[in-house]
Design an enzyme around this catalytic site. Sequence first.
Site, PDB file in Angstrom:
ATOM      1  N   ASN A  43       0.824  -1.217   0.000  1.00 53.82           N
ATOM      2  CA  ASN A  43       0.000   0.000   0.000  1.00 53.82           C
ATOM      3  C   ASN A  43       0.854   1.261   0.000  1.00 53.82           C
ATOM      4  O   ASN A  43       0.588   2.221  -0.737  1.00 53.82           O
ATOM      5  CB  ASN A  43      -0.920   0.017   1.215  1.00 53.82           C
ATOM      6  CG  ASN A  43      -1.992  -1.048   1.165  1.00 53.82           C
ATOM      7  OD1 ASN A  43      -2.300  -1.593   0.113  1.00 53.82           O
ATOM      8  ND2 ASN A  43      -2.559  -1.361   2.328  1.00 53.82           N
ATOM      9  N   GLY A 241      -3.957   4.322   7.486  1.00 50.25           N
ATOM     10  CA  GLY A 241      -2.647   4.543   8.093  1.00 50.25           C
ATOM     11  C   GLY A 241      -1.514   4.450   7.091  1.00 50.25           C
ATOM     12  O   GLY A 241      -0.519   5.176   7.191  1.00 50.25           O
ATOM     13  N   ASP A 242      -1.658   3.577   6.103  1.00 51.08           N
ATOM     14  CA  ASP A 242      -0.637   3.461   5.049  1.00 51.08           C
ATOM     15  C   ASP A 242      -0.637   4.703   4.163  1.00 51.08           C
ATOM     16  O   ASP A 242       0.429   5.189   3.755  1.00 51.08           O
ATOM     17  CB  ASP A 242      -0.888   2.214   4.208  1.00 51.08           C
ATOM     18  CG  ASP A 242      -0.818   0.936   5.024  1.00 51.08           C
ATOM     19  OD1 ASP A 242      -0.027   0.884   5.982  1.00 51.08           O
ATOM     20  OD2 ASP A 242      -1.554  -0.014   4.692  1.00 51.08           O
ATOM     21  N   ALA A 243      -1.825   5.216   3.849  1.00 55.30           N
ATOM     22  CA  ALA A 243      -1.909   6.451   3.067  1.00 55.30           C
ATOM     23  C   ALA A 243      -1.287   7.611   3.841  1.00 55.30           C
ATOM     24  O   ALA A 243      -0.587   8.460   3.270  1.00 55.30           O
ATOM     25  CB  ALA A 243      -3.364   6.759   2.722  1.00 55.30           C
TER      26      ALA A 243
END
Length: 309
Positions: A43, A241-243
């Site tokens: 991601n 959270g990955d973004a």
Amino acid sequence: MVRVVTAGHVNWDVTLRVAALPAPDGEARISSQRRSGGGSAANVAAAIAGYGAEAGVIGSVGDDEPGFLARRELDRDGVDVSALRTVRSAETTVKYLIVDAEGEVMVLGNEGANEAFSVADLDPTVVRDADHLHLTSQRPETAERLAGIARDAGVTVSFDPGRRLSERDYGDLPDRVDLLFLNQREAAVALASTAPREAVAGTDRVLVVKHGANGATVYSDEAVVESPGFDVDPVDTTGAGDAFAAGFLAVVLGAWDGVARETIRAGDFDRALRIANACGAMAACEEGARTAPTRADAEEFLVDRRSVD
């Protein structure tokens, strides 16, 4: 271009939306289904490739259709998959993400192949030639060895250990990376009774604590910077959270502006947090894990929010 290599899980995700989770021996109606690539390493790599970085991913998938699809999707997103190992006669890790009406997520998954990768499978130049290494959830010994290769080569390292932090012994690795991402629950585990500002005092480390819808705070020896979240109606918090991490890294590493940074600078933290919060909030408004907004969409979102504020 700034070259960022991520390491950790590469999954195939099946997202199922329900109004509410069923009671024991009950049943819930699935209102929608979505299938796409997932896993934190994948991601972040896909998102940061869209934010101006040259991205690569280190990890492993099975020799099956989900593995083929996950690899193809990353390649389509501009991610270098040459260090993504295909494990023969193994299944790709598949995660079933059950999302309720409030956007909260429950995860079911098989072990699969996403931790079959070992450093022995890797050409070390993949890490040495990078400008930055981003570690995500994976076996502690693998994370430690990758971080060691990066440190020896003068490559900066960030770490987002994720929800399994309490189950794994990463030793002092979280204290030895340049940039550590934690949510509030993870911070309670990683820092124990130590206050975040105390944890970074007298060091060059940077700690980012995410507060979900309430924004995030950056702690460094130089400064403490807070930024509020954005008022959105979340649909699916998977991958938010990955973004967030991809947006933050893109700014502090210089990829967002197309100018590589030699160091992580406290002067960039306020802008990095605002952009990261926007990326996380927008991702939470879409179904699936691979929903980080484009750079143009994030900048437009910030302009619109600034005019309202």
